[in-house]
Design a protein around this motif. Structure first.
Motif, mmCIF file in Angstrom:
data_model
loop_
_atom_site.group_PDB
_atom_site.id
_atom_site.type_symbol
_atom_site.label_atom_id
_atom_site.label_comp_id
_atom_site.label_asym_id
_atom_site.label_seq_id
_atom_site.Cartn_x
_atom_site.Cartn_y
_atom_site.Cartn_z
ATOM 1 N N GLU A 139 45.569 26.668 47.279
ATOM 2 C CA GLU A 139 46.993 26.486 46.966
ATOM 3 C C GLU A 139 47.765 26.002 48.190
ATOM 4 O O GLU A 139 48.693 26.659 48.654
ATOM 5 C CB GLU A 139 47.579 27.799 46.451
ATOM 6 N N SER A 149 43.535 32.289 46.043
ATOM 7 C CA SER A 149 43.365 32.288 44.589
ATOM 8 C C SER A 149 41.877 32.181 44.310
ATOM 9 O O SER A 149 41.161 31.473 45.026
ATOM 10 C CB SER A 149 44.081 31.061 44.003
ATOM 11 N N GLN A 172 40.637 30.854 41.746
ATOM 12 C CA GLN A 172 40.504 29.871 40.664
ATOM 13 C C GLN A 172 39.300 28.945 40.766
ATOM 14 O O GLN A 172 38.580 28.731 39.793
ATOM 15 C CB GLN A 172 41.764 29.016 40.585
ATOM 16 N N ARG A 189 48.407 35.430 50.946
ATOM 17 C CA ARG A 189 49.214 34.258 51.301
ATOM 18 C C ARG A 189 50.050 34.596 52.530
ATOM 19 O O ARG A 189 50.793 35.579 52.516
ATOM 20 C CB ARG A 189 50.173 33.879 50.164
ATOM 21 N N GLU A 216 52.817 34.026 53.532
ATOM 22 C CA GLU A 216 54.155 33.573 53.135
ATOM 23 C C GLU A 216 55.145 33.972 54.216
ATOM 24 O O GLU A 216 55.352 35.157 54.451
ATOM 25 C CB GLU A 216 54.601 34.251 51.837
ATOM 26 N N LEU A 221 54.634 39.107 48.505
ATOM 27 C CA LEU A 221 53.776 39.973 49.298
ATOM 28 C C LEU A 221 52.797 39.056 50.022
ATOM 29 O O LEU A 221 52.562 37.934 49.575
ATOM 30 C CB LEU A 221 52.996 40.918 48.375
ATOM 31 N N GLU A 244 43.015 36.067 37.021
ATOM 32 C CA GLU A 244 42.837 34.645 36.751
ATOM 33 C C GLU A 244 41.791 34.386 35.665
ATOM 34 O O GLU A 244 40.600 34.351 35.945
ATOM 35 C CB GLU A 244 42.460 33.917 38.050
ATOM 36 N N TYR A 277 44.319 20.202 41.788
ATOM 37 C CA TYR A 277 43.339 20.314 40.685
ATOM 38 C C TYR A 277 43.957 20.136 39.301
ATOM 39 O O TYR A 277 43.255 20.148 38.301
ATOM 40 C CB TYR A 277 42.640 21.683 40.761
ATOM 41 N N GLU A 324 59.046 33.588 38.262
ATOM 42 C CA GLU A 324 57.660 33.254 37.887
ATOM 43 C C GLU A 324 56.724 34.457 37.951
ATOM 44 O O GLU A 324 56.624 35.123 38.969
ATOM 45 C CB GLU A 324 57.154 32.156 38.836
ATOM 46 N N ILE A 325 56.032 34.686 36.859
ATOM 47 C CA ILE A 325 54.999 35.730 36.855
ATOM 48 C C ILE A 325 53.605 35.133 36.646
ATOM 49 O O ILE A 325 52.608 35.760 36.986
ATOM 50 C CB ILE A 325 55.265 36.838 35.804
ATOM 51 N N ARG A 328 42.776 21.725 33.974
ATOM 52 C CA ARG A 328 42.219 21.235 35.236
ATOM 53 C C ARG A 328 41.741 19.787 35.087
ATOM 54 O O ARG A 328 41.268 19.406 34.013
ATOM 55 C CB ARG A 328 41.040 22.103 35.679
ATOM 56 N N GLY A 364 50.428 37.202 38.566
ATOM 57 C CA GLY A 364 50.673 38.052 39.734
ATOM 58 C C GLY A 364 50.947 39.473 39.269
ATOM 59 O O GLY A 364 51.966 39.753 38.651
#
Ligand code: 4AD
Ligand code: MG
Length: 432
Positions: free
Chosen positions: A164, A185, A187, A208, A210, A218, A225, A331, A355-356, A362, A403
């Motif tokens: 990501e 992730s 994924q 992350r 962040e 967090l 996923e 992707y 956003e959740i 893909r 998340g």
């Protein structure tokens, strides 16, 4: 001697049982002690009368401050006026440890004070309620996928590459040789698993770096996923919606006491019944551009204030689809109807939560994916294994990431996701 727990008291009305726990609070009036006992499963008032219990116990309890640990044996009485509906008339017991000054008192403490004492803060009623809701969300997720024939195949935490974007990677020293990162992730590995098992999910911690101190971020959080071979964007939007309806329904059923302890407005959760609105990025942009006070710039990703505006327009979560390719991950599959857009979706929770869930169909075509990797300036060699999935039996497939702490935060109705993690990791906090 029957040892039981507070949540089981309904099975023991009229009997004598033993409870083990800690003093949530105590008040004493002359010949009476009222101990609000907590044992992790709930709270119950225990009454000790002088003369009704041994002298030593009565005296010790008179010194038992908050979080003193003890065992109490007594008669279980149903009492509608008592918190939780029961009261224990104590006849015997023992003290494990008397505590005089517990650092977290019922008075207001600042978040820094509490976060520094997270190992103790967990015992507070509010944290008890939130983390029991988290537990129910996890169980609900596992049941939902198990019932639908998904296989849990977990992805690794150490990875050699970004999934990501490269700006939020935590680098770790992996024996000084190759560079390694903590996963952002699971994924890419879930995609490999989907080609082996059909319908899969991974569920674990993700990381992350962040550099944002928002109430939604967090640095370590749990992500669920699912990834499904042969599924389209449409299919996984429905899956995401069904999942959310199921989770909210299960929490309402299994964690009502906890929601009530948090004074959550249950009517807002009871509305989550399915039939979520679906709008495209372009439609959402138009709404924002016309919204007074919005600072949204056409073509940009939505910021937290934008998501709040959009979520405020709906009672249920809303799905936003078809974002510009330029602002999304490498992707994602190009929209055949408009190559500047991708077949993706974000689920925005109501009440300004934002956003959740983020997911997409893909890109299954090798050449298009190669071009995208080059465009994002990602090192192709690191993705050779992933490209193999497009060389050997490539099929359309889709998935999403949910998340966990954001979902728990929304359902519990809390302000900041940090309370939805047992030991939250934030930009400025790694202790305790
Ligand atoms: O939208 P994101 O970045 O999507 C992915 O990582 C995809 N690879 C998932 C997939 O398709 N398999 O993250 C997914 C979700 C977000 O919607 C959000 O709920 C949560 O993960 N999330 C965070 N939660 C807490 N703190 C952070 N820093 C988060 N970043 C993302
Ligand atoms: Mg996202």
């Amino acid at each position: 001697m029957t040892v039981t727990t507070i949540e089981r008291l309904a099975d023991h009305i009229g009997e004598t049982v033993t409870l083990r726990g800690w003093v949530h609070n105590r008040t004493s009036k002359g010949k009476l002690h009222f101990v609000m006992l907590r044992d992790g499963t709930g709270y119950v008032q225990c009454v000790l009368v002088k003369g009704g219990v041994g002298e030593e116990l009565f005296e010790q309890v008179s010194r038992a401050g908050q979080e003193s640990s003890l065992e109490l044996t007594g008669h279980v009485e149903a009492d509608e006026r008592a918190p939780g509906g029961f009261e224990i008339k104590v006849s015997d017991g023992r003290v494990y440890q008397l505590v005089e000054e517990y650092p977290i008192t019922p008075k207001e403490h600042g978040p820094d004070f509490l976060l520094s004492r997270r190992h103790l803060w967990l015992r507070s009623k509010r944290q008890w309620a939130i983390l029991r809701i988290r537990d129910a969300v996890i169980t609900s997720i596992r049941h939902f996928f198990d019932e639908r024939g998904f296989v849990c195949i977990d992805s690794p935490m150490f990875t050699p590459s970004a999934c990501e974007g490269t700006s939020t990677l935590f680098e770790v020293d992996y024996f000084g040789e190759d560079k390694a990162y903590l996963t952002q992730s699971g994924q890419l590995y879930a995609e490999a698993s989907a080609m082996a098992f059909g319908k899969v999910f991974c569920f674990g911690p993700t990381f992350r770096a962040e550099k944002s101190k928002t109430r939604r971020h967090l640095t370590e959080f749990w992500m669920l996923e699912p990834e499904v071979a042969f599924a389209t964007l449409e299919d996984i939007m429905q899956l995401a919606e069904d999942l959310i309806v199921r989770i909210v329904g299960d929490v309402l059923q299994r964690r009502r006491r906890e929601l009530e302890a948090l004074e959550r407005d249950l009517s807002l959760l009871e509305r989550i019944q399915g039939g979520f609105a679906r709008i495209t990025y372009d439609e959402a942009s138009k709404i924002l551009l016309e919204h007074p006070g919005s600072e949204f710039v056409a073509g940009d990703d939505f910021g937290a204030p934008d998501e709040s505006i959009l979520s405020g327009l709906h009672d249920q979560p809303v799905l936003i689809t078809h974002y510009p390719k330029d602002i999304k991950s490498f992707y994602m599959k190009e929209d055949p109807a408009n190559p500047s857009r991708v077949l993706c979706m974000d689920m925005i929770a109501p009440e300004g939560v934002g956003e959740i869930i983020g997911g997409s169909q893909r890109e299954e075509d090798l050449d298009t994916l190669l071009a995208s990797i080059a465009k994002h300036k990602l090192p192709k060699e690191d993705f050779e294994w992933y490209l193999d999935l497009r060389r050997f039996g490539s099929v359309p497939h889709s998935g999403f990431g949910l998340g966990l702490e954001r979902v728990v935060g929304w359902i519990a109705g809390i302000e900041h996701v940090r309370e939805a993690a047992p030991f939250p990791r934030l930009m400025s906090r790694i202790r305790p």
